[in-house]
Design a protein around this motif. Sequence first.
Motif, PDB file in Angstrom:
ATOM      1  N   VAL A   9       0.864  -1.183   0.000  1.00  0.00           N
ATOM      2  CA  VAL A   9       0.000   0.000   0.000  1.00  0.00           C
ATOM      3  C   VAL A   9       0.892   1.221   0.000  1.00  0.00           C
ATOM      4  CG1 VAL A   9      -1.573   1.378   1.403  1.00  0.00           C
ATOM      5  CG2 VAL A   9      -1.963  -1.059   1.203  1.00  0.00           C
ATOM      6  N   LEU A  58      -5.215   6.181  -1.941  1.00  0.00           N
ATOM      7  CA  LEU A  58      -4.425   4.991  -1.699  1.00  0.00           C
ATOM      8  C   LEU A  58      -4.155   4.246  -2.995  1.00  0.00           C
ATOM      9  CD1 LEU A  58      -3.710   4.400   1.225  1.00  0.00           C
ATOM     10  CD2 LEU A  58      -5.364   2.540   1.194  1.00  0.00           C
ATOM     11  N   TRP A  76      -2.749   0.494  -4.113  1.00  0.00           N
ATOM     12  CA  TRP A  76      -2.439  -0.788  -3.469  1.00  0.00           C
ATOM     13  C   TRP A  76      -2.222  -1.877  -4.493  1.00  0.00           C
ATOM     14  CZ3 TRP A  76      -6.909  -4.106  -3.676  1.00  0.00           C
ATOM     15  CH2 TRP A  76      -8.105  -3.449  -3.944  1.00  0.00           C
TER      16      TRP A  76
END
Lengths: 168, 342
Positions: free
Chosen positions: B158, B195, B197
């Motif tokens: 992440v 984010l 990931w």
Amino acid sequence: MFGQESRQLAEFTAFVTASSPYLARTAYLLTGRQDLADDLVQETLTRTYAAWPRVRGHDATGYARRVLVNLTIDGHRRRRAVLAEWVDLPDPADGEAAADDRDEVARLLARLTPQQRRIVVLRYFDDYTEAQTADCLGISVGTVKATCSRALARLRRLREPLREGDPT
Amino acid sequence: MNATEERLRSGLRELAAGVRTGAAPAVIDIVRRQRRQKRLRHAIAGTAATVLAAMVAWFAVAPRPVTVQPAPLATPTVAVDSVMQYFGFDAGDPLVRHTVGVAMTRRGPHWSIRVTDTPQARQAGSAHDLEAPIGDYFAAAVGGRLAIVIVPDTVRGVQFGRGWGWELQYRVIKDAGLSLAVAWRHDTGSPEPDLIWLGSDDRVRVDDGAPVPSVRMDLDDATIRVFRDAGQDAWGYFTDETTTRMALPPPTAHPEGAEVRVLGPGDGRRSIGMLPAGASRVTVTPAEPATWTTASMPDGTTWFFVRTVRGYTSDSSRNRLVTSVGYTSASGERVSYVPRLP
């Protein structure tokens, strides 16, 4: 778990050994005082260790440099009284000091505003580009250019009397 | 460069050369002391947990009436009914850490979430209640300084797409089939983080959106996965060593025509770069003994990956590894260039 911590501490120790001379020099140029520079470097490295799990895979030196610069900004904001100390350097009328190039640079730096000083140090000691300087300080590239230009102009004006042997 | 700049540059170096540089031993002592304190806290917590477990066991074996209850319904999406995780953050003062607790309890199709922020041994903490749908991506700001993200996947890595000034920590909770990330805002002016990931299916995703183009490149036992979201003008990479922490390139780096150094711990020194669109028959000339490879992304861009032949290192040098790159352009012309260092 402790094995991983030991490995991280070993990595951090190597990082401190490698980077602390450079950080100390940058801190000194930013503050003009050895004792303040020591405190700043210690605080910078302590904070870097707190963030070590996330910066060790990245540019740890860049992170530490940014922490250092932010600490000098915080120092100026929170402790205006300290600002006077930070510029407490040899008087320009001191002929003996004027003979020394290093003292001359220190004295000239002390005549800059804190922001001008930060930009000059990042641009001409850390060899940052204008974009990198702007990113590090959280300001625009235009502001970096304008501030740097004003700083250089001020340094030129300040240097002229010294060069002609008239340090008034 | 004019004379003033040149004189200033040399003057700064002369001035810096005389600086005392002795902070390192003191710092190491400080962090060692912090580690000892942390271990002591862990030991105390472990002792308390042991005592609690003993009490629970005593109650469990003690005679009591037997009651029969119907078995709970099976839940196909989640194997556990509750999740409890703690995260530690330094909020500006390394000696006063904040403990952020995230307690998740299954309530039908939702997670009922309580987020607590407790400063160490000082002021009273705060608590915030949230609700998140089970099996979906979920992100929420909590109290102005925290953000919580639930990814419905056991991620392999992440990182932030943006949001410098946030500190990110995350845990993979395999039993619940999810990953829990908590971010602490250190800089109040920093934008809300998004984010990026690397999922268990080896695909890179931004927030809860569709997968972004990415390509995996292997050199012996070293692997790097480069992704590029042209729509967001964003790119980055995940490496073997950094899939559990941030690994973004410098924000000023643009990969096309450049050599971007992959810094940090890893096996050998590494660089990556993106070639102009339509490039084929790529050759890379390293500046020192190294191996290299190339690969193309689904969006048609070609990338190179160079790694020096060395043992484990933690690289912080920005010196170039690549002398030149050659390729055949879309028009059939042979082109050679020296990649710039951003």
